[in-house]
Design a protein around this motif. Structure first.
Motif, PDB file in Angstrom:
ATOM      1  N   MET A   1       1.113  -1.100  -0.241  1.00 14.14           N
ATOM      2  CA  MET A   1      -0.106  -0.242  -0.250  1.00 14.14           C
ATOM      3  C   MET A   1       0.555   1.030  -0.043  1.00 14.14           C
ATOM      4  N   THR A   2       0.245   2.186  -0.518  1.00 12.73           N
ATOM      5  CA  THR A   2       1.469   3.658  -0.770  1.00 12.73           C
ATOM      6  C   THR A   2       0.713   4.305  -0.206  1.00 12.73           C
ATOM      7  N   LYS A   3       1.788   5.335   0.670  1.00 11.56           N
ATOM      8  CA  LYS A   3       0.701   6.540   1.281  1.00 11.56           C
ATOM      9  C   LYS A   3       0.738   7.501   0.134  1.00 11.56           C
ATOM     10  N   GLN A   4      -0.595   7.797   0.396  1.00 12.19           N
ATOM     11  CA  GLN A   4      -1.068   9.171  -0.575  1.00 12.19           C
ATOM     12  C   GLN A   4      -0.568  10.461   0.233  1.00 12.19           C
ATOM     13  N   THR A   5      -0.276  11.212  -0.525  1.00 12.95           N
ATOM     14  CA  THR A   5       0.322  12.509  -1.174  1.00 12.95           C
ATOM     15  C   THR A   5      -0.575  13.655  -1.581  1.00 12.95           C
ATOM     16  N   ALA A   6      -0.230  14.945  -0.824  1.00 12.94           N
ATOM     17  CA  ALA A   6      -1.106  15.869  -0.965  1.00 12.94           C
ATOM     18  C   ALA A   6      -1.664  16.331  -2.268  1.00 12.94           C
ATOM     19  N   ALA A   7      -0.338  16.210  -2.951  1.00 16.22           N
ATOM     20  CA  ALA A   7      -0.703  16.518  -4.302  1.00 16.22           C
ATOM     21  C   ALA A   7      -0.755  15.561  -4.623  1.00 16.22           C
ATOM     22  N   ASP A   8      -1.803  14.661  -4.590  1.00 17.10           N
ATOM     23  CA  ASP A   8      -2.860  13.158  -5.023  1.00 17.10           C
ATOM     24  C   ASP A   8      -4.259  13.709  -5.115  1.00 17.10           C
ATOM     25  N   ARG A   9      -4.776  14.521  -6.396  1.00 15.22           N
ATOM     26  CA  ARG A   9      -6.122  15.475  -6.457  1.00 15.22           C
ATOM     27  C   ARG A   9      -7.235  14.384  -5.924  1.00 15.22           C
ATOM     28  N   GLU A  10      -7.124  12.692  -7.058  1.00 16.53           N
ATOM     29  CA  GLU A  10      -7.989  11.728  -6.554  1.00 16.53           C
ATOM     30  C   GLU A  10      -8.357  10.912  -5.450  1.00 16.53           C
ATOM     31  N   ALA A  11      -7.284  11.204  -4.538  1.00 13.65           N
ATOM     32  CA  ALA A  11      -7.391  10.908  -3.347  1.00 13.65           C
ATOM     33  C   ALA A  11      -8.134  11.020  -2.082  1.00 13.65           C
ATOM     34  N   PRO A  12      -9.430   9.951  -1.363  1.00 11.70           N
ATOM     35  CA  PRO A  12     -10.215  11.524  -1.055  1.00 11.70           C
ATOM     36  C   PRO A  12      -9.386  11.539  -0.318  1.00 11.70           C
ATOM     37  N   LEU A  13     -10.313  12.251   0.725  1.00 12.05           N
ATOM     38  CA  LEU A  13      -9.549  13.378   1.859  1.00 12.05           C
ATOM     39  C   LEU A  13     -11.344  13.214   2.683  1.00 12.05           C
ATOM     40  N   THR A  14     -10.075  12.098   3.619  1.00 10.20           N
ATOM     41  CA  THR A  14     -11.113  10.724   4.320  1.00 10.20           C
ATOM     42  C   THR A  14     -11.160  11.756   5.468  1.00 10.20           C
ATOM     43  N   ASP A  15      -9.628  12.185   6.331  1.00  8.64           N
ATOM     44  CA  ASP A  15      -9.929  12.420   7.490  1.00  8.64           C
ATOM     45  C   ASP A  15      -9.055  14.477   7.430  1.00  8.64           C
TER      46      ASP A  15
END
Length: 148
Positions: free
Chosen positions: A1-15
């Motif tokens: 599993m890769t860590k989400q980065t702030a630049a990944d606009r498609e990743a949900p901002l779940t917290d």
């Protein structure tokens, strides 16, 4: 599993941590007095639109005549515009970032606007996910206690 980065606009901002990192990544630190509006869909994914708005009055309760609807406050007018934008996107949540030079402490003006716009958004049926202050050294979350 890769860590989400702030630049990944498609990743949900779940917290709140992920959302704060995204706002920090996008806005960095303050340069002038303005509000930034960004939007999230029902899955907490950022919409491809972030809008700056400068020249707001210092008082969110300032009223002006609106065609056909009597006097409205600056906060209500902004909330209605946000509501219309959210229908067009479509978006489920709004995020407001109050940019202004200075330190991280919450001033009277951003306290009044956060409170006024939050209440106006509630009246307009807009879900506010979070509010931030963007200051000289970064970004600070505005907790409800900061503007109660």
């Amino acid at each position: 599993m890769t860590k989400q980065t702030a630049a990944d606009r498609e990743a949900p901002l779940t917290d709140d941590i992920l959302l704060t990192e995204r706002v920090s990544h996008l806005l960095g630190q303050a340069h002038r007095r303005q509000i930034w509006m960004m939007f999230l869909d029902e899955d907490d994914v950022q919409a491809p639109l972030i809008i700056p708005c400068a020249d707001l009055p210092s008082d969110p309760g300032e009223t002006f005549a609106a065609t056909g609807s009597g006097d409205v406050t600056a906060a209500d007018a902004l909330a209605w515009r946000v509501s219309a934008l959210m229908e067009e996107l479509p978006a489920a949540q709004a995020v407001f970032s109050w940019e202004r030079p200075g330190g991280p402490q919450v001033g009277a003006e951003e306290r009044a606007w956060a409170r006024g716009l939050g209440a106006a958004c509630a009246r307009a049926g807009v879900r506010v996910r979070a509010q931030f202050v963007v200051h000289d050294r970064g970004v600070r979350v505005l907790a409800p206690d900061d503007y109660a």
